[in-house]
Design an enzyme around this catalytic site. Structure first.
Site, PDB file in Angstrom:
ATOM      1  N   HIS A 185       0.997  -1.104   0.126  1.00 48.48           N
ATOM      2  CA  HIS A 185       0.073   0.021  -0.006  1.00 48.48           C
ATOM      3  C   HIS A 185       0.878   1.360  -0.064  1.00 48.48           C
ATOM      4  O   HIS A 185       1.882   1.309   0.733  1.00 48.48           O
ATOM      5  CB  HIS A 185      -0.971  -0.020   1.107  1.00 48.48           C
ATOM      6  CG  HIS A 185      -2.015   1.043   1.014  1.00 48.48           C
ATOM      7  ND1 HIS A 185      -2.099   2.479   1.395  1.00 48.48           N
ATOM      8  CD2 HIS A 185      -3.275   0.709   0.548  1.00 48.48           C
ATOM      9  CE1 HIS A 185      -3.160   2.820   1.193  1.00 48.48           C
ATOM     10  NE2 HIS A 185      -3.988   2.093   0.807  1.00 48.48           N
TER      11      HIS A 185
ATOM     12  N   GLU B  46      -7.933  -5.002   0.102  1.00 44.46           N
ATOM     13  CA  GLU B  46      -8.484  -5.840  -1.048  1.00 44.46           C
ATOM     14  C   GLU B  46      -8.471  -7.329  -0.618  1.00 44.46           C
ATOM     15  O   GLU B  46      -9.463  -8.134  -1.372  1.00 44.46           O
ATOM     16  CB  GLU B  46      -7.554  -5.703  -2.504  1.00 44.46           C
ATOM     17  CG  GLU B  46      -7.530  -4.261  -2.619  1.00 44.46           C
ATOM     18  CD  GLU B  46      -8.755  -3.549  -3.316  1.00 44.46           C
ATOM     19  OE1 GLU B  46      -9.873  -4.045  -3.129  1.00 44.46           O
ATOM     20  OE2 GLU B  46      -8.567  -2.472  -4.087  1.00 44.46           O
TER      21      GLU B  46
HETATM   22  N1  ACO Z   1       3.903  -7.598  -4.745  1.00 44.50           N
HETATM   23  C1  ACO Z   1       5.030  -7.653  -5.171  1.00 44.50           C
HETATM   24  N2  ACO Z   1       5.906  -6.658  -5.179  1.00 44.50           N
HETATM   25  C2  ACO Z   1       5.196  -5.709  -4.556  1.00 44.50           C
HETATM   26  C3  ACO Z   1       3.955  -5.378  -4.118  1.00 44.50           C
HETATM   27  C4  ACO Z   1       3.340  -6.629  -4.464  1.00 44.50           C
HETATM   28  N3  ACO Z   1       1.876  -6.300  -4.134  1.00 44.50           N
HETATM   29  N4  ACO Z   1       3.607  -4.129  -4.050  1.00 44.50           N
HETATM   30  C5  ACO Z   1       4.871  -3.346  -4.041  1.00 44.50           C
HETATM   31  N5  ACO Z   1       5.833  -4.344  -4.413  1.00 44.50           N
HETATM   32  C6  ACO Z   1       7.310  -3.890  -4.734  1.00 44.50           C
HETATM   33  C7  ACO Z   1       7.393  -3.149  -5.926  1.00 44.50           C
HETATM   34  O1  ACO Z   1       7.659  -4.092  -7.219  1.00 44.50           O
HETATM   35  C8  ACO Z   1       8.719  -2.456  -5.691  1.00 44.50           C
HETATM   36  O2  ACO Z   1       9.887  -3.200  -5.965  1.00 44.50           O
HETATM   37  P1  ACO Z   1      11.314  -2.636  -6.379  1.00 44.50           P
HETATM   38  O3  ACO Z   1      11.568  -1.467  -5.254  1.00 44.50           O
HETATM   39  O4  ACO Z   1      11.922  -3.828  -6.293  1.00 44.50           O
HETATM   40  O5  ACO Z   1      10.985  -2.220  -7.738  1.00 44.50           O
HETATM   41  C9  ACO Z   1       8.518  -1.902  -4.423  1.00 44.50           C
HETATM   42  O6  ACO Z   1       7.945  -3.258  -3.651  1.00 44.50           O
HETATM   43  C10 ACO Z   1       7.561  -0.692  -4.215  1.00 44.50           C
HETATM   44  O7  ACO Z   1       6.426  -0.678  -4.896  1.00 44.50           O
HETATM   45  P2  ACO Z   1       6.092   0.864  -5.357  1.00 44.50           P
HETATM   46  O8  ACO Z   1       5.193   0.446  -6.456  1.00 44.50           O
HETATM   47  O9  ACO Z   1       6.788   1.827  -5.227  1.00 44.50           O
HETATM   48  O10 ACO Z   1       4.916   0.778  -3.996  1.00 44.50           O
HETATM   49  P3  ACO Z   1       3.749   1.827  -4.119  1.00 44.50           P
HETATM   50  O11 ACO Z   1       3.580   2.113  -2.793  1.00 44.50           O
HETATM   51  O12 ACO Z   1       3.805   2.885  -5.372  1.00 44.50           O
HETATM   52  O13 ACO Z   1       2.592   0.709  -4.601  1.00 44.50           O
HETATM   53  C11 ACO Z   1       0.692  -0.436  -4.559  1.00 44.50           C
HETATM   54  C12 ACO Z   1       1.457   0.477  -3.952  1.00 44.50           C
HETATM   55  C13 ACO Z   1       0.375   0.380  -6.110  1.00 44.50           C
HETATM   56  C14 ACO Z   1      -0.564  -0.862  -3.873  1.00 44.50           C
HETATM   57  C15 ACO Z   1       1.383  -1.812  -4.782  1.00 44.50           C
HETATM   58  O14 ACO Z   1       1.781  -2.214  -3.571  1.00 44.50           O
HETATM   59  C16 ACO Z   1       0.800  -2.879  -5.549  1.00 44.50           C
HETATM   60  O15 ACO Z   1       0.649  -2.756  -6.832  1.00 44.50           O
HETATM   61  N6  ACO Z   1      -0.159  -3.656  -4.977  1.00 44.50           N
HETATM   62  C17 ACO Z   1      -0.664  -4.859  -5.518  1.00 44.50           C
HETATM   63  C18 ACO Z   1      -2.054  -4.426  -6.245  1.00 44.50           C
HETATM   64  C19 ACO Z   1      -2.957  -4.053  -5.025  1.00 44.50           C
HETATM   65  O16 ACO Z   1      -3.168  -4.833  -4.053  1.00 44.50           O
HETATM   66  N7  ACO Z   1      -3.687  -2.915  -5.226  1.00 44.50           N
HETATM   67  C20 ACO Z   1      -4.690  -2.285  -3.992  1.00 44.50           C
HETATM   68  C21 ACO Z   1      -4.325  -1.456  -3.112  1.00 44.50           C
HETATM   69  S1  ACO Z   1      -5.365  -0.866  -1.854  1.00 44.50           S
HETATM   70  C22 ACO Z   1      -6.147   0.161  -2.650  1.00 44.50           C
HETATM   71  O17 ACO Z   1      -5.998   1.006  -3.650  1.00 44.50           O
HETATM   72  C23 ACO Z   1      -7.713   0.328  -2.204  1.00 44.50           C
END
Ligand code: ACO
Length: 381
Positions: A260, A318
Site C-alpha cells: 500500500h 483488497e
Molecule cells: N507484490 C510484489 N511486489 C510488490 C507489491 C506486491 N503486491 N507491492 C509493491 N511491490 C514492490 C514493487 O515491485 C517495488 O519493488 P522494487 O523497489 O524492487 O521495484 C516496491 O515493492 C515498491 O513498490 P511501489 O510500486 O513503489 O509501491 P507503491 O507504494 O507505489 O505501491 C501499490 C502501492 C500500487 C498498492 C502496490 O503495492 C501494488 O501494486 N500492490 C498490488 C496491487 C493491489 O493490491 N492494489 C490495491 C491497493 S489498496 C487500494 O488502493 C484500495
C-alpha cells in the site's frame, strides 16, 4: 504557498486538503472515520448512518435517520435513459465499472425530468442510484430482467435484493454494511482527489463522481480484489501456497492484495474485514476457504519480506474484501463496482467540503522540453 521547484511525481507526502472525514495513519495502521476508529463504526452502523455522519458530522436521531433513508430511497429508480444505456452496455458486454461510469452520467436525467444543480439532491441521487445501476447491469448482462428497487429495504439490503431477487438475511446485510462502511472514505486517495479536483472548478457533483469512478477502476486503486481471490483459488490448498507465490515473485509479478502506498503495517481495514469474513464464514458453516486465505496471507507476507526486504509489504484492504464479498455470493466482476457503491459516500462528502472551501486545485508542473524549436511548414516535414 510552496515556491520550490522540487517535483513530487505522485504528490507523495504533499498535503493538499484539510478534512474532518477520515484520517489514515500508515505507520500506526490507524483509520479514523469522522471521529470513529473504523473498527468501532464499521460493524455497527448501517450505511445510511455512516453516510449521514460524513455529511453532517454527527450521527442521526431516529427521526433524522428515517427521513434520510426515505430521501435516499426516492432516488433509487433509474430513468428510461439509464435503462436503455445499460441494455446497450450489456449487449456490448462492457466491464461493470464502465457501465457504472456511463450510467452515472445519465443521473442528470431523472425519471421525472432533470436533476437540477442542487449539490445535496445530486449527492442523494448518485449514492442512491449506484447500487441500482450495478444490480440492473448485472442482471441484464446475465440475461435477466432488472428488478425495481424496494423502498422498504435499507441501502445494503436493497442492493442484494436487486441483484438476486431474494430478500437477504440479516447476516448478509450486516456483512455488506460492514464492508461499505469500511471503504467509505480513506483520506486523499486517487479517486477522492479526482472528485475534489473536478468539483473545485465549480463543476457539478455528477461530473465529479463520474471522474472518481474512472480513477477507482484502475488495478492500482480499486481493481485488485478480483485478482486477489483468483490467486487464492488457483492456489487451492495451503501446501501449494509457498511454491506458487515464490514462482510469482521470482517472475517479478506483484501479489494482488498486498502492499500500500500509505500503510506500512497491516491495513486496519484488512483487520475489520478479516473479522467480518470470519464471522460470516463461521455462521455459514464453511471455514475452509477462510482458513486457506489466512494461510495464503501468512505465506505471502513472509515471502514479500524475503523478496522485497525493507519495503514492509503487508496485507491491504483488497485481500479480505475479496473473501467477504465472495462469501456474500457477489461475483468477482462486481467487487470493484461494490467498492464504488461504498466509496461514493466519501466522494460526495469530500465534494461538500471542497465546495465549502471554494478553492481551485491547481498544482504546477516543471517544463523539461526544448524552447527553441523553429516552425517547418507541412510540405517540408
Ligand atoms: N507484490 C510484489 N511486489 C510488490 C507489491 C506486491 N503486491 N507491492 C509493491 N511491490 C514492490 C514493487 O515491485 C517495488 O519493488 P522494487 O523497489 O524492487 O521495484 C516496491 O515493492 C515498491 O513498490 P511501489 O510500486 O513503489 O509501491 P507503491 O507504494 O507505489 O505501491 C501499490 C502501492 C500500487 C498498492 C502496490 O503495492 C501494488 O501494486 N500492490 C498490488 C496491487 C493491489 O493490491 N492494489 C490495491 C491497493 S489498496 C487500494 O488502493 C484500495
Amino acid at each position: 504557498m510552496m515556491l520550490s521547484n522540487t517535483i513530487n511525481p505522485g504528490l507523495d507526502g504533499v498535503i493538499a486538503a484539510q478534512t474532518r472525514l477520515s484520517s489514515v495513519d500508515g505507520q500506526l495502521g490507524e483509520l479514523i472515520i469522522a471521529g470513529f476508529p473504523a473498527e468501532e463504526l464499521a460493524g455497527k452502523a448501517t450505511f445510511e448512518e455512516t453516510l449521514y455522519l460524513l455529511w453532517h458530522d454527527e450521527l442521526p436521531t431516529a427521526a433524522q435517520l428515517s427521513d434520510f433513508q426515505a430521501a435516499l430511497a426516492a432516488y433509487r429508480p433509474l430513468s428510461e435513459t439509464a435503462l436503455n444505456l445499460l441494455r446497450g452496455a450489456a449487449q456490448a458486454r462492457v466491464p461493470a465499472m464502465d457501465a457504472l461510469r456511463m450510467a452515472a452520467s445519465t443521473l442528470s436525467l431523472q425519471p421525472g425530468g432533470g436533476l437540477g444543480n442542487d449539490p445535496r439532491q445530486n449527492a442523494l441521487a448518485v449514492v442512491a442510484a449506484s447500487p441500482s445501476i450495478v444490480a440492473t447491469y448485472w442482471r441484464l448482462l446475465n440475461g435477466q430482467e432488472p428488478l425495481a428497487p424496494r423502498p422498504d429495504l435499507n441501502h445494503a439490503a436493497n442492493y442484494l435484493y436487486m441483484l438476486t431477487g431474494q430478500e437477504p438475511t440479516p447476516e448478509r446485510v450486516r456483512g455488506l454494511e460492514t464492508y461499505l462502511n469500511t471503504v467509505v472514505d480513506h483520506g486523499l486517495n486517487a479517486s477522492t482527489f479526482t472528485a475534489r479536483v473536478i468539483i473545485s472548478t465549480q463543476s457539478d457533483m455528477i461530473s465529479a463522481i463520474v471522474g472518481a469512478i474512472g480513477a477507482l477502476k484502475g488495478p492500482l486503486h480499486g481493481g485488485a480484489p478480483g485478482p486477489a481471490l483468483d490467486m487464492v483459488f488457483e492456489i487451492g490448498q495451503a501446501e501449494r501456497a509457498e511454491g506458487y507465490l515464490r514462482a510469482k515473485l521470482a517472475r517479478g509479478e506483484r501479489l494482488m492484495g498486498f502492499g500500500h502506498r500509505i500503510y506500512k503495517v497491516r491495513d486496519p481495514r484488512a483487520e475489520v474485514l478479516a473479522a467480518a469474513a470470519e464471522r460470516f464464514y463461521q455462521a455459514d458453516g464453511n471455514m475452509a476457504l477462510y482458513e486457506l486465505a489466512k494461510s495464503v496471507e501468512q505465506t505471502a507476507v513472509a515471502l514479500l519480506a524475503e523478496f522485497k526486504p525493507g519495503r514492509n509489504l503487508q496485507t491491504n484492504v483488497e485481500f479480505y474484501t475479496a473473501l467477504l464479498l465472495h462469501g456474500l455470493d457477489l461475483p468477482t466482476d462486481l467487487f470493484t463496482p461494490t467498492f464504488a457503491i461504498g466509496r461514493v459516500g466519501g466522494w460526495t462528502a469530500h465534494c461538500f467540503e471542497q465546495q465549502a472551501l471554494d478553492h481551485l486545485i491547481r498544482p504546477k508542473s516543471v517544463y523539461d522540453g526544448p524552447k527553441d524549436r523553429v516552425w517547418i511548414a507541412v510540405e517540408w516535414r
